[in-house]
Design an enzyme around this catalytic site. Sequence first.
Site, short mmCIF file in Angstrom:
data_model
loop_
_atom_site.label_atom_id
_atom_site.label_comp_id
_atom_site.label_asym_id
_atom_site.label_seq_id
_atom_site.Cartn_x
_atom_site.Cartn_y
_atom_site.Cartn_z
N CYS A 118 -11.07 -5.61 -25.38
CA CYS A 118 -12.15 -5.98 -24.10
C CYS A 118 -11.49 -7.39 -23.54
O CYS A 118 -12.09 -7.73 -22.42
CB CYS A 118 -13.45 -6.06 -24.44
SG CYS A 118 -13.93 -4.25 -25.08
N HIS A 260 -17.44 -10.23 -19.82
CA HIS A 260 -16.97 -8.95 -20.02
C HIS A 260 -18.54 -8.07 -20.14
O HIS A 260 -19.43 -8.62 -20.67
CB HIS A 260 -16.33 -8.63 -21.40
CG HIS A 260 -16.30 -7.44 -22.08
ND1 HIS A 260 -15.97 -6.25 -21.31
CD2 HIS A 260 -16.52 -6.93 -23.15
CE1 HIS A 260 -15.98 -5.17 -22.21
NE2 HIS A 260 -16.43 -5.77 -23.19
N ASN A 290 -19.56 -0.04 -21.06
CA ASN A 290 -18.52 -0.94 -21.27
C ASN A 290 -17.13 -0.26 -21.20
O ASN A 290 -16.85 0.47 -21.79
CB ASN A 290 -18.83 -1.59 -22.83
CG ASN A 290 -17.61 -2.26 -23.23
OD1 ASN A 290 -16.53 -2.52 -22.80
ND2 ASN A 290 -17.57 -2.86 -24.47
N1 COA Z 1 -30.29 5.50 -30.42
C1 COA Z 1 -31.24 5.40 -31.37
N2 COA Z 1 -31.26 4.75 -32.36
C2 COA Z 1 -30.18 4.22 -32.78
C3 COA Z 1 -28.95 4.40 -31.84
C4 COA Z 1 -29.20 5.00 -30.86
N3 COA Z 1 -28.01 5.02 -29.78
N4 COA Z 1 -27.77 3.61 -32.34
C5 COA Z 1 -28.58 3.00 -33.59
N5 COA Z 1 -29.63 3.25 -33.79
C6 COA Z 1 -30.67 3.30 -34.87
C7 COA Z 1 -30.01 2.61 -36.11
O1 COA Z 1 -29.79 4.07 -36.85
C8 COA Z 1 -30.91 1.90 -36.75
O2 COA Z 1 -31.85 2.66 -37.39
P1 COA Z 1 -32.43 2.35 -38.77
O3 COA Z 1 -33.20 0.99 -38.60
O4 COA Z 1 -33.50 3.49 -39.24
O5 COA Z 1 -31.55 2.01 -39.82
C9 COA Z 1 -31.62 1.12 -35.59
O6 COA Z 1 -31.44 1.96 -34.41
C10 COA Z 1 -31.25 -0.28 -35.50
O7 COA Z 1 -29.76 -0.07 -35.39
P2 COA Z 1 -28.94 -1.71 -35.01
O8 COA Z 1 -27.44 -1.28 -35.31
O9 COA Z 1 -29.48 -2.51 -36.18
O10 COA Z 1 -29.28 -1.94 -33.67
P3 COA Z 1 -29.14 -3.15 -32.77
O11 COA Z 1 -30.57 -3.68 -32.43
O12 COA Z 1 -28.21 -3.96 -33.61
O13 COA Z 1 -28.52 -2.49 -31.58
C11 COA Z 1 -26.18 -2.34 -30.46
C12 COA Z 1 -27.16 -1.72 -31.68
C13 COA Z 1 -25.06 -1.54 -30.83
C14 COA Z 1 -26.73 -1.94 -29.48
C15 COA Z 1 -26.07 -3.76 -30.65
O14 COA Z 1 -25.77 -4.11 -32.21
C16 COA Z 1 -24.91 -4.30 -29.77
O15 COA Z 1 -24.83 -4.00 -28.62
N6 COA Z 1 -23.86 -4.67 -30.30
C17 COA Z 1 -22.56 -5.22 -29.65
C18 COA Z 1 -21.82 -4.07 -29.37
C19 COA Z 1 -20.61 -4.34 -28.38
O16 COA Z 1 -21.05 -4.89 -27.28
N7 COA Z 1 -19.45 -3.86 -28.87
C20 COA Z 1 -18.38 -3.93 -27.76
C21 COA Z 1 -17.84 -5.68 -27.81
S1 COA Z 1 -16.47 -5.55 -26.53
#
Ligand code: COA
Length: 335
Positions: A118, A260, A290
């Site tokens: 990215c 980004h 993304n």
């Molecule tokens: N739909 C519903 N529930 C989901 C899910 C989805 N698509 N993806 C994960 N969950 C669940 C998880 O299983 C977890 O459940 P649990 O509490 O029962 O274990 C819960 O939601 C919370 O998951 P978590 O991973 O802690 O969520 P989060 O608040 O960190 O959000 C992202 C997840 C991916 C949205 C967030 O971490 C993020 O945006 N990170 C950066 C990713 C990114 O931008 N990557 C590219 C960079 S170039």
Amino acid sequence: MKSLMMQGTRILSTGSAVPNSSLNNSQISEIVETSDEWIVTRTGIEERRLLTGMNKSVVDLAVLAALKALDKISMSPSEIDLIILATSSPNDLFGSASQIQSKIKALNAVAFDLTAACSGFVLSMVTASQFLKSGTYRTILVIGADVLSKWIDWSDRSTCILFGDGAGAMILQSCPQKDNQILGFQLNTDGSYSNHLSLLYKEQVYPHPVLNLYQGSFKYISMNGKEVYKFAVSQVPISILKCLNSLNISTHDVNWLLLHQANERILKAIADKLCISNNKIIVNLNKYGNTSAASIPIAFDEALTENKISNNDIIVISGFGAGLTWGTIIIKWKS
Ligand code: COA
């Protein structure tokens, strides 16, 4: 190849292309257990574009974006000296840039791929500006293009909701210093956290009694979302501040944050840390998700098309992602 010492860099044109096929959050909730509400609240993404159909690749999108950028300024492809394709999803591991060179008939151009996920477009722009600054080349086409839909595990709800496909192009040209638009840059890599976001090679023993070889293919994207989130929100503001400080530019002077397009919460958290108003953030990730190396040039092209950017505006561009690699470019727009 001319030798002109210490040239400036001017952005001559931009173009972008996304596939026609879209997948919204309700449709994704038919593939994995998720909901529109969960995705929008956590990421701001409403839909993404996917490259569908046989034999379609990143090259098709990159060519479209490049031709649009050339067309806007009626430039002949033969004027291009260098093509840099930022991609992590090539259709040929030996490089896809040469296919673009051939397809757009940029017959005088050298072409190569640059892989930095990215952050690929930021690194490619900086690389291009060094060739221009030294006088090595006069006109460079930089393309950020990715089709990560081909590398996503569509049963993994933590990653498949995030990514989309697309391409963005920018034509850069050397110019007198007084017209220079790239004021400065700041780049970083920390490979000790590369496991937080990766698309790894999977080895298997090659079944031959004499050869002691391992061969394989690539796995799917794997990500520790929480760690990537923390990394982006903590490191990107530091990079931006370092870059602004080196140029004696205050955060108050920033007109646009062109980050980004990973996650709207990340974009807002970065702006908040810098005390930059949220209405200065350029956002289009709601439509495309993304798009990795393509996200910055697509957003740039759209912002220009919408006449958002005015003469002398200071634009802060920051890329961040796998590597982990991140970096900033400061631009002063000249129309
Ligand atoms: N739909 C519903 N529930 C989901 C899910 C989805 N698509 N993806 C994960 N969950 C669940 C998880 O299983 C977890 O459940 P649990 O509490 O029962 O274990 C819960 O939601 C919370 O998951 P978590 O991973 O802690 O969520 P989060 O608040 O960190 O959000 C992202 C997840 C991916 C949205 C967030 O971490 C993020 O945006 N990170 C950066 C990713 C990114 O931008 N990557 C590219 C960079 S170039």
